[in-house]
Scaffold this active site. Structure first.
Site: not given
Ligand SMILES: CC(C)CCC[C@@H](C)CCC[C@@H](C)CCC[C@@H](C)CCOC[C@@H](COP(=O)(O)OP(=O)(O)OC[C@H]1O[C@@H](n2ccc(N)nc2=O)[C@H](O)[C@@H]1O)OCC[C@H](C)CCC[C@H](C)CCC[C@H](C)CCCC(C)C
Ligand SMILES: O=P([O-])([O-])O[C@@H]1[C@@H](O)[C@H](O)[C@@H](O)[C@H](O)[C@@H]1O
Ligand SMILES: [Mg+2]
Ligand SMILES: [Mg+2]
Length: 194
Positions: A50, A53, A71, A75
């Site tokens: 997520d 992408d 996306d 979700d």
């Molecule tokens: C292995 C590497 C190659 C990858 C590195 C990735 C790492 C930097 C991040 C890893 C974190 C991972 C554990 C995720 C945890 C969070 C997850 C469970 C929840 C989801 O978070 C959502 C995420 C993304 O949000 P969106 O989808 O809204 O945003 P985007 O996709 O960026 O943009 C959407 C936007 O893009 C365009 N688009 C999208 C898709 C598509 N098909 N076409 C498109 O055009 C379009 O414009 C869309 O509107 O946000 C996460 C934010 C943050 C980076 C994650 C937080 C990190 C967290 C603090 C990590 C802690 C994890 C845990 C505590 C660790 C414990 C370890 C364990 C083993 C003990």
């Molecule tokens: O944070 P939240 O509003 O519950 O959920 C979000 C959606 O509102 C948003 O449309 C989507 O792009 C994000 O990836 C996330 O799913």
């Molecule tokens: Mg998403």
């Molecule tokens: Mg995403």
């Protein structure tokens, strides 16, 4: 950090989105089969897709309106499948979780599911009314999924569900109040006429 990595990934943003959804199906199945640790890991693994992408979309200038819709829809499905997997596991007895505050954990999962959906719906409905910057509140999706994942990994899944149920309903109130504030006094910064 993600941008350089994202350029190396040969998959399209939409493929990554769908892969992340597929992994969340596995997460839901793990909870249904009574394997919360695996479920927690799979939530995080799904979350990486997520993150990637959108990262690939931005890095390769392949952002599309449909991709954004895909996306968000994936979700919602992922949220639903994971919570339903927990409910199924608790009801079929494979996921043994004691009641919390005298409420069965499957019911807490239901509250958390409703709260999660309503957090996202509130944002989508308010944005369709012209609000910008509705990404507010203490339990956005990232926070909810991380709490759930850590609950599965740590053995405190029940309490994680309670936290999500409570925090998500607080977030709904926060978003409704923010939408009321924006819509009653629209300004250029946070309102765009639909
Ligand atoms: C292995 C590497 C190659 C990858 C590195 C990735 C790492 C930097 C991040 C890893 C974190 C991972 C554990 C995720 C945890 C969070 C997850 C469970 C929840 C989801 O978070 C959502 C995420 C993304 O949000 P969106 O989808 O809204 O945003 P985007 O996709 O960026 O943009 C959407 C936007 O893009 C365009 N688009 C999208 C898709 C598509 N098909 N076409 C498109 O055009 C379009 O414009 C869309 O509107 O946000 C996460 C934010 C943050 C980076 C994650 C937080 C990190 C967290 C603090 C990590 C802690 C994890 C845990 C505590 C660790 C414990 C370890 C364990 C083993 C003990
Ligand atoms: O944070 P939240 O509003 O519950 O959920 C979000 C959606 O509102 C948003 O449309 C989507 O792009 C994000 O990836 C996330 O799913
Ligand atoms: Mg998403
Ligand atoms: Mg995403």
């Amino acid at each position: 950090m993600i941008i350089p990595l994202a350029c190396l990934i040969p998959l399209s943003p939409n493929t990554l989105t769908l892969l992340g959804f597929a992994v969340s199906l596995a997460a839901g199945a793990a909870f249904t089969l009574g394997k919360p640790f695996a479920g927690g890991l799979l939530i995080l693994f799904s979350g990486i897709f997520d993150v990637l992408d959108g990262g690939v979309a931005r890095a390769k200038d392949r952002i599309t309106p449909f991709g954004g819709v895909l996306d968000s829809v994936c979700d919602r499905y992922s949220d639903g499948i994971v919570f339903l997997g927990i409910i199924a596991g608790a009801v079929n007895g494979r996921l043994v979780l004691p009641p919390i505050l005298q409420i069965e954990v499957w019911l807490w999962a239901g509250y958390a599911l409703i709260g999660s959906f309503l957090v996202s719906y509130t944002r989508a409905r308010a944005e369709s009314a012209g609000c910008r910057k509705l990404s507010v509140g203490i339990a956005e999706r990232t926070e909810r999924m991380i709490i759930l994942a850590l609950g599965g990994l740590s053995g405190f899944l029940g309490w994680a569900l309670v936290l999500i149920a409570v925090f998500s309903h607080i977030t709904i109130i926060q978003r409704v109040l923010r939408a009321k504030s924006i819509l009653s006094k629209p300004s250029e910064a946070d309102f765009q006429k639909p």
